[in-house]
Scaffold this active site. Sequence first.
Site, PDB file in Angstrom:
ATOM      1  N   GLU A  45       0.941  -1.200  -0.001  1.00  0.00           N
ATOM      2  CA  GLU A  45       0.189  -0.162  -0.015  1.00  0.00           C
ATOM      3  C   GLU A  45       0.913   1.157   0.042  1.00  0.00           C
ATOM      4  O   GLU A  45       0.305   2.380  -0.607  1.00  0.00           O
ATOM      5  CB  GLU A  45      -0.852   0.059   1.134  1.00  0.00           C
ATOM      6  CG  GLU A  45      -2.088  -1.066   1.311  1.00  0.00           C
ATOM      7  CD  GLU A  45      -1.609  -2.520   1.906  1.00  0.00           C
ATOM      8  OE1 GLU A  45      -0.325  -2.500   2.199  1.00  0.00           O
ATOM      9  OE2 GLU A  45      -2.602  -3.277   2.131  1.00  0.00           O
ATOM     10  N   PHE A  78     -11.964  -6.104  13.544  1.00  0.00           N
ATOM     11  CA  PHE A  78     -10.894  -6.900  13.016  1.00  0.00           C
ATOM     12  C   PHE A  78     -10.518  -5.871  11.853  1.00  0.00           C
ATOM     13  O   PHE A  78     -11.094  -5.423  11.058  1.00  0.00           O
ATOM     14  CB  PHE A  78     -11.377  -8.176  12.117  1.00  0.00           C
ATOM     15  CG  PHE A  78     -10.231  -8.641  11.441  1.00  0.00           C
ATOM     16  CD1 PHE A  78      -9.167  -9.285  11.768  1.00  0.00           C
ATOM     17  CD2 PHE A  78     -10.498  -8.952   9.911  1.00  0.00           C
ATOM     18  CE1 PHE A  78      -8.190  -9.720  11.150  1.00  0.00           C
ATOM     19  CE2 PHE A  78      -9.429  -9.369   9.132  1.00  0.00           C
ATOM     20  CZ  PHE A  78      -8.448  -9.650   9.560  1.00  0.00           C
ATOM     21  N   GLN A  79      -9.084  -5.474  11.710  1.00  0.00           N
ATOM     22  CA  GLN A  79      -8.681  -4.466  10.846  1.00  0.00           C
ATOM     23  C   GLN A  79      -9.286  -3.025  11.033  1.00  0.00           C
ATOM     24  O   GLN A  79      -9.429  -2.551   9.890  1.00  0.00           O
ATOM     25  CB  GLN A  79      -8.750  -5.110   9.326  1.00  0.00           C
ATOM     26  CG  GLN A  79      -7.636  -6.238   9.236  1.00  0.00           C
ATOM     27  CD  GLN A  79      -7.481  -6.641   7.631  1.00  0.00           C
ATOM     28  OE1 GLN A  79      -8.462  -6.347   6.840  1.00  0.00           O
ATOM     29  NE2 GLN A  79      -6.381  -7.230   7.475  1.00  0.00           N
ATOM     30  N   LYS A  88     -17.600  -0.262   5.160  1.00  0.00           N
ATOM     31  CA  LYS A  88     -17.970  -1.488   4.264  1.00  0.00           C
ATOM     32  C   LYS A  88     -19.553  -1.077   4.076  1.00  0.00           C
ATOM     33  O   LYS A  88     -20.007  -1.184   2.876  1.00  0.00           O
ATOM     34  CB  LYS A  88     -17.834  -2.562   4.853  1.00  0.00           C
ATOM     35  CG  LYS A  88     -17.956  -3.724   4.105  1.00  0.00           C
ATOM     36  CD  LYS A  88     -17.602  -5.082   4.523  1.00  0.00           C
ATOM     37  CE  LYS A  88     -17.608  -6.194   3.855  1.00  0.00           C
ATOM     38  NZ  LYS A  88     -16.741  -6.342   2.707  1.00  0.00           N
ATOM     39  N   MET A  97      24.518   8.528   3.041  1.00  0.00           N
ATOM     40  CA  MET A  97      24.262   9.735   3.594  1.00  0.00           C
ATOM     41  C   MET A  97      24.644   9.422   5.119  1.00  0.00           C
ATOM     42  O   MET A  97      25.546  10.353   5.838  1.00  0.00           O
ATOM     43  CB  MET A  97      23.075  10.231   3.302  1.00  0.00           C
ATOM     44  CG  MET A  97      23.265  11.702   3.818  1.00  0.00           C
ATOM     45  SD  MET A  97      24.438  12.613   2.711  1.00  0.00           S
ATOM     46  CE  MET A  97      23.380  13.081   1.363  1.00  0.00           C
TER      47      MET A  97
END
Length: 575
Positions: free
Chosen positions: A48, A110-111, A160, A472
Site C-alpha cells: 500500500e 478486525f482490521q 463497508k 549519507m
Amino acid sequence: MKGCEAIIESLKKEGVDKVFGYPGGAVIDLYDTIHQEDEIQHILTRHEQAAAHAADGYARVTGEPGVCIATSGPGATNLVTGIATAHMDSAPLIALTGQVPTHMIGNDAFQEADITGITIPITKYNSLVKDPKELPKVMKKAFYIASTGRNGPVLLDLPKDVQQGETDFHYPENIDLRGYKPTYKGHPLQIKKASKAIMEAERPVLYVGGGVIASDATKQLTKLAEKCMIPVVTTLTGKGAFNENHPLSLGMVGMHGTKPANYAVTESDLIIAVGARFDDRVTGKLEGFAPNATVIHIDIDAAEISKNIKTHIPIVGDAKNILKDLNKKIDKIKQRKQQTEWHKKTKRWKKEHPLEYDETTDTIKPQYIVKEIDRQTPDNTIIATEVGQCQMWAAQYYQYKQPRTFITSGGLGTMGYGLPAAIGAQVAYPKRKVWNIAGDGSIQMNIQELATAVKYQLPVNIAILNNKYLGMVRQWQELFYDERYSETDLGDNPDFQRIAEGFGALGITVTKKTEVPDAIERANNTDRPVLIDFHVDREENVYPMVPAGATLSEIIDRKDVEKTQKKTKPTPMGD
C-alpha cells in the site's frame, strides 16, 4: 446505485482513468465494482505504501491528483508514509481507504484503525463518510481541496456498509466551501512594491521552489529572470522550474547546493522567493541567511509567510498570476538590467566553483553514472530518486531543463519513494524515459515493486548506486562521528541482478567504469524494466555541503575538507 458505484462514477467525473491500490476485505465491494469497470485502469502494487507513492509520482508529473486505494486497518496505515510524503511536498493525492461497518466503528473490530484521526496532521482534509448519500458531494469536495490553493493529500474513509448502501447519484458541477477560499491574485499594491524593489536592487536573486512547478509558472519565471537579468537558484523540489543550462542558473541552493547559489543568496540585497518555504536544508543557520537582503515572498499559502525567514514584501496568491502581473508592471517601467558587477561576480563563482569529482580514477564514481544517464537521455526524461546520497547526486549532476521531470521526496526524505514514484510516472507517460536513481539501501525499502513494473510492462530503468552502505548516514559518521560506522554497512546486500531476474526484469551488474555507458544504452533500448547494479566507490561523499548549524557562506567542498578535517570538526545536528 450502490455507494461503491457512486465512488467510481465520481472518479470518472473527475477525469480519473488510473488508480493505484491494493485490495482487502473492507474495500472488496469497491474492487468488485472496479473489476467491472472499463474506463478506469487499476494498477495493483505490491504494498500500500507503494500505491501512495505511485499515485504521488503520477500527480507530480501530470499535475493532476493521483488516486490510491487501500483497505482498512494495516492497509490504511501502510498509506501513511506516502500521504505524509505528499503532504510535505504539496502533491495532490486522493487516498480512499476502507473501514469496518459504521455500527462496528470503535469496537476494535478486525482490521479497524482510526485512519482519519491518524492522518489529521498530514492531510489537507479528511473525512469518515457515514452515509452513502454523502458520497458524490464528498468526492467532489476531496478533489477540489486536493487540487486548489496549495495542493495536498485528502483522505476519505469509506465504511463497508457505506460502499454497499444505496444512493442517488447527482454529482455537483461546482462546490463552494465556506471558510476555504484560496487566494489566487496578488495584491496590486504589494506587486507594485515588489516591482520597485526588483528594479532598484543591485544584487537580486530569484529563489525558486516547487510552487512554481505546481502553478505551471515556469514561462513567467523565465520571462522575469531574463527581463531583469536576475540570477536563479532553485530548491530541491524546484528543480526543472528553470532550465539549468540557462546562463542565469546558479543551480541548487542549500545543504548540498552549489557554491555559486549559496554565495549569491548570502551576498544578495533582494531575495525574490517564489513558491518556496525556506526549508532548513536550504537556509542553513537562519541568522546567516541572506543577512543583507530584502525578502519578497510569493506563495499561495499565507501560513508560509515569515514562518522561517522574515518577509518584507509578502504577496499571497498563485505564482503564475503574480509573476504575470509583475512582468506587466516591470514592462511599464521599461527598465532592463544589463551586465553588472553582480553578474560578473556570479559568473566568476560559476567558473571558479563548478561541481567536480575525481574523473581520473578507474573506480566507478556515482557522479559519472548520473552524468552518463543525462548524456544519453532526452530532455523530457523523468528522473525519480530514492533518498540520501543517490538523491543528491541525481540533483547535482543531471541537468533538468523542463518542469515535472524531477520527482523526489524533498520534505519528508522518504526512503523507498523512488521506484513506486517512477512507476506512477511511467503509467502517466508510457512512452517517455523514466529512470529511478537509487541507493542500495533505499531500493530495498520497496524493491517488491519490480513485480508491478513487470506485470504492467512498464520500462522503468533503475540505476542502483551501490556502495554497500547507507551512504549519507555513513558520510555523516565519517565527518562528524570519527568514522564510527554504526550499523550503516550493507556489505551483505543481496545479488540485485538475480533479484531483478527473479521478478522478470532485466538485471545487469556493472563493476568496471568502462561498462557504464553500454549498460545505460542497453537499458534505454530495452522495452521492459531494467535494473542496473552499479558497484561504485564505497566511500565517495556528496560535496559541496553546508555543515549542520553553519551558514550558506560556510559551504565546503572536497578540497576544503581535505585541508581542514584534521583541524576542526563541525558540530552535527542529526540527519
